[in-house]
Motif scaffolding. Structure first.
Motif, PDB file in Angstrom:
ATOM      1  N   ILE A  99      16.498 104.001   9.532  1.00 18.33           N
ATOM      2  CA  ILE A  99      17.596 103.033   9.442  1.00 18.33           C
ATOM      3  C   ILE A  99      18.806 103.672   8.779  1.00 18.33           C
ATOM      4  O   ILE A  99      19.953 103.478   9.216  1.00 18.33           O
ATOM      5  CB  ILE A  99      17.122 101.790   8.668  1.00 18.33           C
ATOM      6  CG1 ILE A  99      16.124 101.001   9.518  1.00 18.33           C
ATOM      7  CG2 ILE A  99      18.305 100.903   8.263  1.00 18.33           C
ATOM      8  CD1 ILE A  99      15.468  99.848   8.799  1.00 18.33           C
ATOM      9  N   PHE A 100      18.566 104.475   7.733  1.00 14.52           N
ATOM     10  CA  PHE A 100      19.685 105.108   7.028  1.00 14.52           C
ATOM     11  C   PHE A 100      20.368 106.154   7.912  1.00 14.52           C
ATOM     12  O   PHE A 100      21.588 106.327   7.843  1.00 14.52           O
ATOM     13  CB  PHE A 100      19.185 105.729   5.729  1.00 14.52           C
ATOM     14  CG  PHE A 100      20.291 106.083   4.766  1.00 14.52           C
ATOM     15  CD1 PHE A 100      21.210 105.140   4.361  1.00 14.52           C
ATOM     16  CD2 PHE A 100      20.409 107.374   4.267  1.00 14.52           C
ATOM     17  CE1 PHE A 100      22.228 105.459   3.475  1.00 14.52           C
ATOM     18  CE2 PHE A 100      21.420 107.708   3.389  1.00 14.52           C
ATOM     19  CZ  PHE A 100      22.329 106.746   2.990  1.00 14.52           C
ATOM     20  N   GLN A 102      20.777 105.879  11.089  1.00 15.51           N
ATOM     21  CA  GLN A 102      21.657 105.116  11.969  1.00 15.51           C
ATOM     22  C   GLN A 102      22.956 104.739  11.243  1.00 15.51           C
ATOM     23  O   GLN A 102      24.038 104.777  11.832  1.00 15.51           O
ATOM     24  CB  GLN A 102      20.944 103.848  12.441  1.00 15.51           C
ATOM     25  CG  GLN A 102      19.753 104.102  13.336  1.00 15.51           C
ATOM     26  CD  GLN A 102      19.004 102.818  13.666  1.00 15.51           C
ATOM     27  OE1 GLN A 102      19.554 101.721  13.581  1.00 15.51           O
ATOM     28  NE2 GLN A 102      17.743 102.944  14.023  1.00 15.51           N
ATOM     29  N   THR A 103      22.828 104.393   9.954  1.00 18.64           N
ATOM     30  CA  THR A 103      24.016 104.061   9.171  1.00 18.64           C
ATOM     31  C   THR A 103      24.927 105.272   9.050  1.00 18.64           C
ATOM     32  O   THR A 103      26.147 105.176   9.238  1.00 18.64           O
ATOM     33  CB  THR A 103      23.618 103.575   7.768  1.00 18.64           C
ATOM     34  OG1 THR A 103      22.696 102.484   7.887  1.00 18.64           O
ATOM     35  CG2 THR A 103      24.836 103.108   6.985  1.00 18.64           C
ATOM     36  N   ARG A 106      27.267 106.074  11.775  1.00 16.20           N
ATOM     37  CA  ARG A 106      28.469 105.249  11.889  1.00 16.20           C
ATOM     38  C   ARG A 106      29.503 105.552  10.809  1.00 16.20           C
ATOM     39  O   ARG A 106      30.633 105.060  10.869  1.00 16.20           O
ATOM     40  CB  ARG A 106      28.080 103.755  11.827  1.00 16.20           C
ATOM     41  CG  ARG A 106      27.090 103.318  12.896  1.00 16.20           C
ATOM     42  CD  ARG A 106      27.541 103.686  14.305  1.00 16.20           C
ATOM     43  NE  ARG A 106      28.810 103.054  14.664  1.00 16.20           N
ATOM     44  CZ  ARG A 106      28.927 101.885  15.272  1.00 16.20           C
ATOM     45  NH1 ARG A 106      27.826 101.208  15.598  1.00 16.20           N
ATOM     46  NH2 ARG A 106      30.106 101.389  15.576  1.00 16.20           N
ATOM     47  N   GLN A 219      29.589  98.836   0.406  1.00 11.32           N
ATOM     48  CA  GLN A 219      29.027  97.945   1.420  1.00 11.32           C
ATOM     49  C   GLN A 219      29.511  96.525   1.194  1.00 11.32           C
ATOM     50  O   GLN A 219      29.453  96.005   0.079  1.00 11.32           O
ATOM     51  CB  GLN A 219      27.497  97.983   1.371  1.00 11.32           C
ATOM     52  CG  GLN A 219      26.809  97.112   2.417  1.00 11.32           C
ATOM     53  CD  GLN A 219      25.295  97.160   2.299  1.00 11.32           C
ATOM     54  OE1 GLN A 219      24.745  97.661   1.318  1.00 11.32           O
ATOM     55  NE2 GLN A 219      24.614  96.640   3.299  1.00 11.32           N
ATOM     56  N   THR A 271      31.759  99.338  11.095  1.00 14.12           N
ATOM     57  CA  THR A 271      30.683  98.389  11.372  1.00 14.12           C
ATOM     58  C   THR A 271      29.406  99.178  11.618  1.00 14.12           C
ATOM     59  O   THR A 271      29.362 100.053  12.489  1.00 14.12           O
ATOM     60  CB  THR A 271      31.020  97.532  12.605  1.00 14.12           C
ATOM     61  OG1 THR A 271      32.224  96.804  12.352  1.00 14.12           O
ATOM     62  CG2 THR A 271      29.900  96.538  12.885  1.00 14.12           C
ATOM     63  N   THR A 272      28.372  98.891  10.833  1.00 10.96           N
ATOM     64  CA  THR A 272      27.121  99.643  10.912  1.00 10.96           C
ATOM     65  C   THR A 272      25.942  98.693  11.085  1.00 10.96           C
ATOM     66  O   THR A 272      26.097  97.473  11.075  1.00 10.96           O
ATOM     67  CB  THR A 272      26.886 100.484   9.634  1.00 10.96           C
ATOM     68  OG1 THR A 272      26.399  99.638   8.586  1.00 10.96           O
ATOM     69  CG2 THR A 272      28.174 101.158   9.177  1.00 10.96           C
ATOM     70  N   ASN A 273      24.754  99.267  11.214  1.00  7.36           N
ATOM     71  CA  ASN A 273      23.540  98.467  11.299  1.00  7.36           C
ATOM     72  C   ASN A 273      23.237  97.737   9.997  1.00  7.36           C
ATOM     73  O   ASN A 273      22.402  96.820   9.976  1.00  7.36           O
ATOM     74  CB  ASN A 273      22.355  99.360  11.684  1.00  7.36           C
ATOM     75  CG  ASN A 273      22.155 100.506  10.715  1.00  7.36           C
ATOM     76  OD1 ASN A 273      23.118 101.103  10.234  1.00  7.36           O
ATOM     77  ND2 ASN A 273      20.912 100.844  10.420  1.00  7.36           N
ATOM     78  N   LEU A 274      23.891  98.109   8.901  1.00 10.47           N
ATOM     79  CA  LEU A 274      23.720  97.430   7.621  1.00 10.47           C
ATOM     80  C   LEU A 274      24.962  96.635   7.235  1.00 10.47           C
ATOM     81  O   LEU A 274      25.206  96.383   6.061  1.00 10.47           O
ATOM     82  CB  LEU A 274      23.384  98.453   6.524  1.00 10.47           C
ATOM     83  CG  LEU A 274      22.066  99.208   6.704  1.00 10.47           C
ATOM     84  CD1 LEU A 274      21.852 100.201   5.576  1.00 10.47           C
ATOM     85  CD2 LEU A 274      20.883  98.243   6.792  1.00 10.47           C
ATOM     86  N   ARG A 276      29.259  95.797   7.376  1.00  8.22           N
ATOM     87  CA  ARG A 276      30.509  96.550   7.298  1.00  8.22           C
ATOM     88  C   ARG A 276      30.534  97.432   6.045  1.00  8.22           C
ATOM     89  O   ARG A 276      30.123  97.014   4.963  1.00  8.22           O
ATOM     90  CB  ARG A 276      31.700  95.606   7.283  1.00  8.22           C
ATOM     91  CG  ARG A 276      31.833  94.819   8.591  1.00  8.22           C
ATOM     92  CD  ARG A 276      33.278  94.410   8.843  1.00  8.22           C
ATOM     93  NE  ARG A 276      33.798  93.545   7.803  1.00  8.22           N
ATOM     94  CZ  ARG A 276      35.090  93.243   7.674  1.00  8.22           C
ATOM     95  NH1 ARG A 276      35.986  93.726   8.527  1.00  8.22           N
ATOM     96  NH2 ARG A 276      35.501  92.431   6.710  1.00  8.22           N
ATOM     97  N   MET A 277      30.995  98.653   6.231  1.00  9.63           N
ATOM     98  CA  MET A 277      31.109  99.630   5.159  1.00  9.63           C
ATOM     99  C   MET A 277      32.559 100.047   4.994  1.00  9.63           C
ATOM    100  O   MET A 277      33.282 100.220   5.981  1.00  9.63           O
ATOM    101  CB  MET A 277      30.261 100.875   5.464  1.00  9.63           C
ATOM    102  CG  MET A 277      28.768 100.606   5.616  1.00  9.63           C
ATOM    103  SD  MET A 277      27.968 100.409   4.025  1.00  9.63           S
ATOM    104  CE  MET A 277      26.241 100.244   4.546  1.00  9.63           C
TER     105      MET A 277
END
Length: 282
Positions: A99-100, A102-103, A106, A219, A271-274, A276-277
């Motif tokens: 998961i990280f 994937q983040t 982005r 985040q 915009t990420t899987n976790l 907005r960053m």
């Protein structure tokens, strides 16, 4: 089950019906089992720990009651802070690393900065993020700052258990007092957990600690839900966080303006899987 638990059969049935309606338990004939998402929490490689999440839920229920009754919540005890820290994070397992990854895809600016070698994690909790980063970048040195000594001790224990204590340091310290200058290439700030009066001094310390061109990542957490299903949980968490004097549900745009007040430059909002960053540059 009633025979083994000493719970009256009807009360047990009512409780099980509630668990089935919440999709925590599923029933096939006389057989009951946890649904897949909750069963995964009991496995060593699960993203979340069921025990930690149950402890967190119990703590939050108590805090909501206290937030209604008092004007301003007291600081958490060491035990409560550790419960909150354990419940607020994911496990640094292979699932967590995936998961990280994937983040990071982005926010390549942050990933590139990590690759420079020195990473700062401000408000690191039990260090799941830092330990995951260490697994993905085996050459880095990382420093985690955690205000509560009991939480910092647990983070230190976990670093040793993951075999990275030689390059991941945890300090029980107030981030506002970090006195290193131009020492880090990347920083993640767990901003939702910092009170209003601590935020700008913490950002100034981060700005000072980052090397010129260094990247700060924040985040956006607890964005206001648009569906009624999540609205009640949002409102209850807001009561607790505002009881601590912490801004709640700050938008990415608000975070960018706040960081800009101490000299950071907004690179972009990703915009990420976790969620907005906010990517900022020193």
């Amino acid at each position: 089950m009633a025979r083994h638990t000493a719970i009256p059969p009807q009360r047990l049935r009512d409780g099980l019906d509630a668990l089935v309606s919440l999709e925590i338990v599923e029933q096939t004939g006389d057989e009951l089992r946890l649904t897949a998402p909750f069963a995964e929490m009991l496995t060593p490689d699960g993203l979340l720990s069921l025990g930690d999440k149950l402890d967190e839920a119990h703590l939050m229920a108590r805090l909501v009651g206290e937030a209604v009754e008092v004007n301003g919540l007291p600081m958490l005890s060491s035990d409560d802070a550790l419960t909150a820290a354990r419940g607020a994070t994911f496990q640094p397992t292979e699932v967590g690393r995936a998961i990280f990854r994937q983040t990071l895809d982005r926010v390549p600016e942050y990933a590139a900065a990590i690759g420079q070698g020195r990473v700062l994690d401000v408000g690191c909790g039990v260090a799941s993020g830092l330990l995951t980063t260490a697994a993905l970048f085996p050459e880095i040195y990382g420093l985690g700052l955690e205000l509560v000594p009991a939480v910092a001790a647990e983070a230190t224990r976990r670093a040793a258990a993951h075999g990275v204590a030689d390059r991941i340091e945890i300090r029980a310290a107030d981030a506002r007092h970090l006195d290193e200058t131009a020492a880090y290439d990347a920083c993640f700030w767990a901003q939702p957990f910092f009170s209003a009066d601590a935020r700008l001094p913490t950002l100034r310390a981060i700005h000072r600690a980052l090397a010129p061109g260094g990247i700060l990542l924040e985040q956006e957490l607890d964005s206001k839900p648009t569906d009624i299903e999540h609205a009640s949980a949002f409102a209850l968490r807001r009561m607790v966080f505002q009881g601590w004097g912490a801004p709640f549900a700050s938008t990415a745009e608000q975070l960018a303006v706040e960081a800009g007040a101490v000299g950071f430059t907004l690179v972009r909002i990703a915009t990420t899987n976790l969620g907005r960053m906010v990517v900022l540059r020193r």
